[in-house]
Motif scaffolding. Structure first.
Motif, PDB file in Angstrom:
ATOM      1  N   ALA A 182       6.610   4.865  -4.451  1.00  4.99           N
ATOM      2  CA  ALA A 182       6.304   3.954  -3.349  1.00  4.99           C
ATOM      3  C   ALA A 182       6.963   2.589  -3.533  1.00  4.99           C
ATOM      4  CB  ALA A 182       4.792   3.787  -3.217  1.00  4.99           C
ATOM      5  N   SER A 183       7.414   2.294  -4.755  1.00  2.78           N
ATOM      6  CA  SER A 183       8.107   1.033  -5.047  1.00  2.78           C
ATOM      7  C   SER A 183       9.157   0.767  -3.970  1.00  2.78           C
ATOM      8  CB  SER A 183       8.779   1.142  -6.418  1.00  2.78           C
ATOM      9  OG  SER A 183       9.883   0.276  -6.480  1.00  2.78           O
ATOM     10  N   ASP A 184       9.074  -0.403  -3.323  1.00  2.00           N
ATOM     11  CA  ASP A 184       9.922  -0.656  -2.152  1.00  2.00           C
ATOM     12  C   ASP A 184      11.407  -0.457  -2.448  1.00  2.00           C
ATOM     13  OD1 ASP A 184       7.541  -1.321  -1.004  1.00  2.00           O
ATOM     14  OD2 ASP A 184       7.975  -3.456  -0.766  1.00  2.00           O
TER      15      ASP A 184
ATOM     16  N   GLN B 267       9.427   3.217   5.737  1.00  2.00           N
ATOM     17  CA  GLN B 267       8.781   2.791   4.509  1.00  2.00           C
ATOM     18  C   GLN B 267       7.764   1.708   4.836  1.00  2.00           C
ATOM     19  OE1 GLN B 267       9.226   1.226   0.049  1.00  2.00           O
ATOM     20  NE2 GLN B 267      11.091   0.931   1.212  1.00  2.00           N
ATOM     21  N   CYS B 268       6.784   1.509   3.957  1.00  2.00           N
ATOM     22  CA  CYS B 268       5.917   0.350   4.106  1.00  2.00           C
ATOM     23  C   CYS B 268       5.863  -0.383   2.768  1.00  2.00           C
ATOM     24  CB  CYS B 268       4.523   0.729   4.586  1.00  2.00           C
ATOM     25  SG  CYS B 268       3.713   2.017   3.658  1.00  2.00           S
ATOM     26  N   GLY B 269       5.549  -1.665   2.842  1.00  2.00           N
ATOM     27  CA  GLY B 269       5.441  -2.467   1.624  1.00  2.00           C
ATOM     28  C   GLY B 269       4.605  -3.689   1.912  1.00  2.00           C
TER      29      GLY B 269
ATOM     30  N   GLU C  22       7.299   8.064  -0.297  1.00  2.00           N
ATOM     31  CA  GLU C  22       6.246   7.382  -1.058  1.00  2.00           C
ATOM     32  C   GLU C  22       5.107   8.337  -1.467  1.00  2.00           C
ATOM     33  OE1 GLU C  22       6.220   2.985   0.465  1.00  2.00           O
ATOM     34  OE2 GLU C  22       6.218   4.298   2.217  1.00  2.00           O
TER      35      GLU C  22
HETATM   36 CA    CA Z   1       6.821   0.973  -0.420  1.00  2.00          CA
END
Ligand code: CA
Length: 510
Positions: free
Chosen positions: A404-406, A274-276, A308
């Motif tokens: 995409a919300s972490d 994941q990315c944030g 995401e």
């Molecule tokens: Ca994210």
């Protein structure tokens, strides 16, 4: 400190030879008048991560990064100027029709044989990276009682069972006051059911219900036995509730405590990506390095989930060709269509994704963000597509559709069965999960320097040229093995930092 001195050199990074923009990699950005070795001179000050024009751009001309169009010039932009987001007209969303389907399926990379980790073996044959007592809930009403009991268990009981890593309460906002039979209710219900089956609970989940809620606790039970369920309305008074909970908890702690780590093949491991808090360097350093680690995991037989939807939507034309077969490609499109409709019903589109921090970090729009985001997926074929909250069922590289919300992505990937998550960040976040370790990878060294006790690995050496993407990727891969084996703790676990479980509930609340 040689590395830090090197970082002060004027460096820009052009990702693809066709690109007419590049990003400034130098820490702190660069002043106007800076002369690069290639002869390019900056016309103005440009912050780190932001784009500069490598050629003169006329109004309406495509702006290329990653070899793809990320937008169109809103006015003339001269070579050496800052390509600020206000100068970039976002392209319309790509049509989901006539996409190439499984047309460029990557050949399997050479297998990596014999790579193992030390995990716990579950009765159902799955493996675990943590040995946790999970206390699940069928409705938010019971959260206060469960939290009270968890504090008691941690203080009074857990120290007697050193083989158990922790006790985790699965609190959430679902269970009642919701349209339980709405077609979309399948998403939160499936998520809660699959969280109960999470491998790190070793099949010993305890479920606490209230008694009058819409979601019966039996629907969360993994074994269908009443023994795993405590209904508070059946108890006489608060203290009895807590005593019953503690008694049931201890029965499970006794069994969990008998487990010890055994050698498991990497085919037992499921890793989420994941990315944030991304920036324009995410797609240059951290995400490609994670992509290389993902390739190593797939080559060693593991399962890797990337997610995401809004961050792959604008790069979907690069993913459908990589699907293992046309059915998988169609499933990818199905998830994009589903999310397009979901956003449309809320009166927005995929451009609602970018945050002020993303843009401050140099990302002009969601198209640029997506092209950097999919670098996490590496180069393998996409073997399967999961709808939100579905359990993983095939090995290899899997697209698990999530927002995409972490915290929602984290919750849904846990439901899919990840044992560990790798999380890339450019802006920085103290993000963590209670059910699985999270390895946080920063895009830049200065974030790692600022948060040395929160960021696990920096991919910044890729920006200065001190390390290659492959070298940082291998480091991430080795860290995954260490963390999965319990030999090394991630920072979030050392501080016991974890975000709440946050369900994706596209169905109505009543
Ligand atoms: Ca994210």
């Amino acid at each position: 400190m040689a590395g830090r001195r090197q970082q002060q050199r004027p460096i820009y990074i052009q990702v693809h030879q066709a690109d007419n923009v590049a990003v400034i990699a130098t820490e702190g950005g660069l002043p106007g008048g800076t002369l690069f070795p290639c002869g390019l001179e900056l016309k103005e000050s440009v912050p780190q991560g932001h784009k500069i024009a490598l050629t003169d751009l006329s109004p309406g001309e495509p702006i290329l990064r990653y070899g793809e169009i990320i937008g169109f010039a809103r006015r003339e932009i001269l070579r050496g100027s800052w390509v600020d987001e206000s100068l970039v007209e976002m392209p319309p969303p790509r049509s989901l029709e006539k996409l190439p389907m499984a047309t460029r399926v990557p050949k399997p990379l050479p297998p990596l044989e014999g790579i193992t980790f030390e995990g716990f073996r579950n009765p159902d044959g799955s493996a675990a990276t943590k040995n946790l007592l999970g206390i699940h809930t069928s409705v938010q009403c019971v959260a206060g009682v469960v939290n009270h009991a968890v504090r008691q268990i941690r203080e009074r009981i857990l120290p007697r069972y050193p083989g158990v890593d922790d006790v985790v309460a699965l609190n959430h906002t679902y269970g009642c006051g919701v349209a339980i039979d709405a077609p979309q209710a399948v998403v939160p219900i499936r998520t809660l059911q699959n969280l109960a089956r999470h491998p790190n609970f070793g099949g010993e989940i305890l479920i606490v219900g209230l008694g009058c809620e819409k979601l019966p606790p039996e629907r969360l039970s993994t074994d269908g036995e009443r023994g795993s369920i405590l209904s508070l309305q059946d108890c006489r008074g608060f203290e009895k509730m807590v005593a019953s909970l503690l008694e049931k908890a201890e029965e499970r702690l006794i069994r969990l405590n008998r487990r010890s780590r055994v050698t498991c093949p990497l085919s037992d491991l499921v890793v989420g990506l994941q990315c944030g808090g991304s920036d324009a360097l995410s797609g240059v350093s951290a995400n490609p390095a994670v992509g290389y680690a993902a390739d190593l995991l797939v080559r060693a037989g593991a399962t890797v989930l990337f997610s995401e939807v809004t961050e792959v939507r604008d790069a979907i034309h690069l993913l459908t060709p990589r699907a293992a077969d046309s059915e998988t490609a169609r499933a990818l499109i199905r998830e994009m269509e589903y999310y397009d409709r979901y956003l449309e019903s809320g009166g927005v589109d995929r451009s609602a994704n970018t945050t002020p921090g993303n843009r401050k970090g140099g990302l002009a729009n969601i198209v640029e963000k997506s092209l950097g985001s999919i670098a996490k997926s590496g180069r393998s074929a996409i073997s399967d597509v999961l709808a939100p909250g579905e359990r993983v069922r095939r090995r290899g590289l899997v697209f698990a559709a999530t927002p995409a919300s972490d915290f929602i992505c984290g919750t849904l990937q846990l439901a899919s069965g990840i044992h560990l998550q790798v999380f890339t960040t450019g802006r920085g976040t103290p993000y963590g999960l209670s059910m699985a370790p999270v390895i946080k990878v920063s895009t830049r060294d200065e974030l790692h320097d600022q948060w040395p006790d929160l960021i696990d690995i920096s991919a910044g050496a890729v920006l200065t040229g001190e390390s290659t993407v492959e070298e940082v990727g291998r480091k991430i891969f080795l860290r995954i093995l260490e963390v999965a084996s319990g030999r090394k703790k991630v920072w979030a676990d050392r501080w016991k930092l974890s975000n709440d479980l946050c369900l994706f509930n596209p169905a109505p609340v009543t």
